[in-house]
Design a protein around this motif. Sequence first.
Motif, PDB file in Angstrom:
ATOM      1  N   GLY A  27       0.644  -1.096   0.133  1.00 42.04           N
ATOM      2  CA  GLY A  27      -0.050  -0.147  -0.164  1.00 42.04           C
ATOM      3  C   GLY A  27       0.997   1.319  -0.114  1.00 42.04           C
ATOM      4  O   GLY A  27       2.130   1.212   0.032  1.00 42.04           O
ATOM      5  N   GLY A  34     -11.560  -4.486   4.630  1.00 45.36           N
ATOM      6  CA  GLY A  34     -10.553  -3.871   4.947  1.00 45.36           C
ATOM      7  C   GLY A  34      -9.545  -4.718   6.362  1.00 45.36           C
ATOM      8  O   GLY A  34     -10.390  -5.461   6.657  1.00 45.36           O
ATOM      9  N   LEU A  52      -4.060  -5.826   2.635  1.00 44.49           N
ATOM     10  CA  LEU A  52      -4.195  -5.676   1.342  1.00 44.49           C
ATOM     11  C   LEU A  52      -3.905  -6.874   0.483  1.00 44.49           C
ATOM     12  O   LEU A  52      -4.472  -7.289  -0.548  1.00 44.49           O
ATOM     13  N   SER A 101      -6.215  -9.372   0.776  1.00 42.69           N
ATOM     14  CA  SER A 101      -7.427  -9.115  -0.248  1.00 42.69           C
ATOM     15  C   SER A 101      -7.266  -9.562  -1.550  1.00 42.69           C
ATOM     16  O   SER A 101      -8.166  -9.989  -2.375  1.00 42.69           O
ATOM     17  N   TRP A 153     -10.288  -0.894  -0.625  1.00 40.75           N
ATOM     18  CA  TRP A 153      -9.041  -0.406  -0.214  1.00 40.75           C
ATOM     19  C   TRP A 153      -8.867   1.182  -0.468  1.00 40.75           C
ATOM     20  O   TRP A 153      -9.783   1.665  -1.358  1.00 40.75           O
ATOM     21  N   THR A 198      -2.135   1.971  -6.506  1.00 40.48           N
ATOM     22  CA  THR A 198      -1.682   0.979  -5.284  1.00 40.48           C
ATOM     23  C   THR A 198      -1.033  -0.217  -6.056  1.00 40.48           C
ATOM     24  O   THR A 198      -1.493  -0.949  -6.570  1.00 40.48           O
TER      25      THR A 198
END
Length: 306
Positions: free
Chosen positions: A29, A133, A165, A168, A182, A188
């Motif tokens: 991130g 998240g 992240l 995910s 996100w 990103t």
Amino acid sequence: MLIGAQAAACAPGRGPVLRLRLGTGTEGGAYFSFGHAFSAAVADSVHSPVVIPVTTSASVDNLRRLDNKGSLALALTTADVAEDAIRGRHPFIHPVHLTALARIYVNYTHLVVRADDSVTAVRDLAGQRVVLGAEGSGAQVISQRLLELAGLTGSRAVVPEQLSLMGSVEALRGRSVRAFFWSGGVPTPAVRDLSREVPLRLLALDTYVEPMRKKYGPAYTTVAIPAKPYGLDAPVPTIGTGSYLVARPDVPHDAVYELLRVLFARRVDIMRPVSAGARLEPRFAISTGSVPLHPGAVSYYRSVHG
């Protein structure tokens, strides 16, 4: 001793070096990238304290650690979470004392699905497994607020997942979730890398900006995610919120002044991996809402603007 800081061994020709822990975010991130780039830039300056980036779940986690019993001196946070912390609103149980160094860039809310999925709008996620998240992240705050305003509650609620992240990305790649939220810069890196492997669709969220502002305050704005970084057909309008670099009020005045001097002197290098089109300029950096500027930051900006 200042919480989240310590004196390191003396460097040649210097007194004790102040070491400041900076709460960043999850790997892949923008906060993670910013924290490491900022730390490296500060390390090149003879007169600066040492900044130690700490991997965290991001905004909420960072400000909890920054609080009286925390372990951080500096942190990155979204503007909405900072406002909640200052006011002692959920998810915080009491006001958090913090000061701002700078508004550094805009976070873009991503709601990511696979391009071959039938989901085209938020309402299509009713009853579906969705990553909101990581626990303690700003993305989780925004996603929960948005889903409530979209009416995805009760029998229409999503099946929530809390993942980092990278978690995910893996979940969407493996089709164990239909979507993930996100909040970060563009591009990103982790989302960009996934888009090169799996065609993606980002859902438009701009219709929720005004309801979010009415209920939670002016931290939310309408922004557009550019098409090119993720291989999209067109820009996607979504919810934006500022990102702040903040500090405990007891971080020394001179340390904050020097950190800002480095931040703006090296801003091109620091911001390059963070967000496309990010504008880090003193006249915008002072826009930190209800979060007061640290006295060292006030001195720095006065030295720039007079």
